[in-house]
Design a protein around this motif. Structure first.
Motif, short mmCIF file in Angstrom:
data_model
loop_
_atom_site.label_atom_id
_atom_site.label_comp_id
_atom_site.label_asym_id
_atom_site.label_seq_id
_atom_site.Cartn_x
_atom_site.Cartn_y
_atom_site.Cartn_z
N THR A 15 -6.84 11.27 17.05
CA THR A 15 -6.83 12.44 17.66
C THR A 15 -5.35 12.15 18.35
O THR A 15 -5.45 11.23 19.37
N SER A 16 -4.31 13.07 18.31
CA SER A 16 -3.30 12.97 19.14
C SER A 16 -3.31 13.86 20.46
O SER A 16 -4.25 14.71 20.45
N GLU A 17 -2.93 13.34 21.69
CA GLU A 17 -3.03 14.05 23.03
C GLU A 17 -2.25 15.40 22.82
O GLU A 17 -2.34 16.10 23.71
N VAL A 18 -1.28 15.42 21.95
CA VAL A 18 -0.61 16.86 21.70
C VAL A 18 -0.80 17.36 20.31
O VAL A 18 -0.77 16.54 19.41
N PRO A 19 -0.62 18.70 20.19
CA PRO A 19 -0.50 19.05 18.98
C PRO A 19 0.63 18.66 18.27
O PRO A 19 1.97 18.62 18.77
N LEU A 20 0.49 18.48 17.03
CA LEU A 20 1.79 18.22 15.85
C LEU A 20 1.92 19.06 15.14
O LEU A 20 1.16 19.89 14.69
N SER A 21 3.20 19.22 14.47
CA SER A 21 3.66 19.88 13.30
C SER A 21 2.90 19.19 12.12
O SER A 21 2.44 18.12 12.26
N THR A 22 3.09 20.34 11.04
CA THR A 22 2.47 19.66 9.86
C THR A 22 3.11 18.58 9.13
O THR A 22 2.62 17.82 8.27
N ALA A 23 4.33 18.22 9.57
CA ALA A 23 5.12 17.14 8.70
C ALA A 23 5.88 16.31 9.95
O ALA A 23 7.06 16.62 10.11
N PRO A 24 5.07 15.66 10.84
CA PRO A 24 5.94 14.90 11.96
C PRO A 24 6.65 13.87 11.31
O PRO A 24 6.24 13.21 10.37
N LYS A 25 7.63 13.39 12.20
CA LYS A 25 8.25 12.09 11.76
C LYS A 25 7.49 11.06 12.56
O LYS A 25 7.02 11.19 13.52
N GLY A 26 7.80 9.80 11.91
CA GLY A 26 7.37 8.73 12.74
C GLY A 26 6.70 7.63 11.84
O GLY A 26 7.45 7.69 10.79
N ALA A 27 5.92 6.73 11.98
CA ALA A 27 5.21 5.72 11.24
C ALA A 27 3.69 5.41 11.49
O ALA A 27 3.32 5.83 12.49
N VAL A 28 3.42 4.75 10.48
CA VAL A 28 1.86 4.43 10.62
C VAL A 28 1.95 2.83 10.21
O VAL A 28 2.70 2.26 9.32
N TYR B 269 0.86 -1.10 -0.03
CA TYR B 269 -0.07 0.11 0.13
C TYR B 269 0.84 1.31 0.09
O TYR B 269 1.92 1.26 0.29
N HIS B 270 0.29 2.38 -0.07
CA HIS B 270 0.87 3.79 -0.15
C HIS B 270 -0.04 4.48 1.04
O HIS B 270 -1.24 4.15 1.09
N VAL B 271 0.58 5.27 2.07
CA VAL B 271 -0.14 5.89 3.13
C VAL B 271 0.01 7.49 2.82
O VAL B 271 1.34 7.88 2.56
N GLU B 272 -0.96 8.38 2.96
CA GLU B 272 -0.59 9.61 2.95
C GLU B 272 -0.76 10.27 4.33
O GLU B 272 -2.11 10.18 4.85
N LEU B 273 -0.19 10.83 5.10
CA LEU B 273 -0.14 11.38 6.37
C LEU B 273 -0.40 12.83 6.40
O LEU B 273 0.29 13.64 5.93
N VAL B 274 -1.56 13.46 7.16
CA VAL B 274 -1.85 14.73 7.05
C VAL B 274 -2.25 14.80 8.62
O VAL B 274 -2.87 14.37 9.29
N ALA B 275 -1.16 15.82 9.05
CA ALA B 275 -1.36 16.17 10.41
C ALA B 275 -1.87 17.75 10.64
O ALA B 275 -1.24 18.56 9.88
N LYS B 276 -2.83 17.97 11.28
CA LYS B 276 -3.22 19.64 11.55
C LYS B 276 -3.51 19.57 13.15
O LYS B 276 -4.61 19.23 13.33
N GLY B 277 -2.96 20.46 13.82
CA GLY B 277 -3.20 20.43 15.33
C GLY B 277 -3.18 19.26 16.03
O GLY B 277 -2.06 18.36 15.96
N GLN B 278 -4.30 18.57 16.50
CA GLN B 278 -4.15 17.24 16.96
C GLN B 278 -4.84 16.36 16.23
O GLN B 278 -5.01 15.13 16.61
N THR B 279 -5.38 16.64 15.11
CA THR B 279 -5.97 15.71 14.40
C THR B 279 -5.03 14.98 13.21
O THR B 279 -4.10 15.64 12.68
#
Length: 122
Positions: free
Chosen positions: A94-107, A38-48
């Motif tokens: 929903t994240s417990e903390v606000p996130l940057s628009t391009a966080p590092k990590g994994a799905v 698969y491919h995944v697209e990650l979109v982070a906005k605030g805590q969403t």
């Protein structure tokens, strides 16, 4: 979850991601990377956190029946986000903390047939 277990899980999840993964710009304003077949697209906005599920040709793939979680690094600390299908090819949480628009990590994805795949974001 006990902090050391969360850190261990995060490390294992990130280590399991493919080394050859590459990121491209997504149609929803996020970053797209490989996650197994698969491919995944990650979109982070605030805590969403939204993850859009795509097939190998980057065409939308229905998210119903998939389970997923994201381990994102913010301020040097892991933020674990459970993701659930909501509509079309989108999983959200929903994240417990606000996130940057391009966080590092994994799905990490679990497909309806029980197979798993993960995608890494640098």
């Amino acid at each position: 979850m006990i902090p050391w277990r969360a850190a261990l899980f995060s490390g294992l999840l990130l280590a399991a991601a493919p080394v050859c993964a590459h990121e491209t710009a997504g149609k929803n304003g996020g970053r797209v990377t490989d996650a197994g077949k698969y491919h995944v697209e990650l979109v982070a906005k605030g805590q969403t956190v939204d993850v859009y599920l795509l097939d190998g040709s980057e065409k939308p793939l229905p998210a119903s029946g998939f389970k997923a979680s994201a381990i994102l690094i913010e301020g040097g600390k892991p933020a674990r986000v459970a993701l659930t299908p909501v509509d079309g090819n989108r999983l959200t949480g929903t994240s417990e903390v606000p996130l940057s628009t391009a966080p590092k990590g994994a799905v990490q994805l679990t497909a309806p047939d029980g197979t798993t795949a993960s995608g890494k974001f640098n």
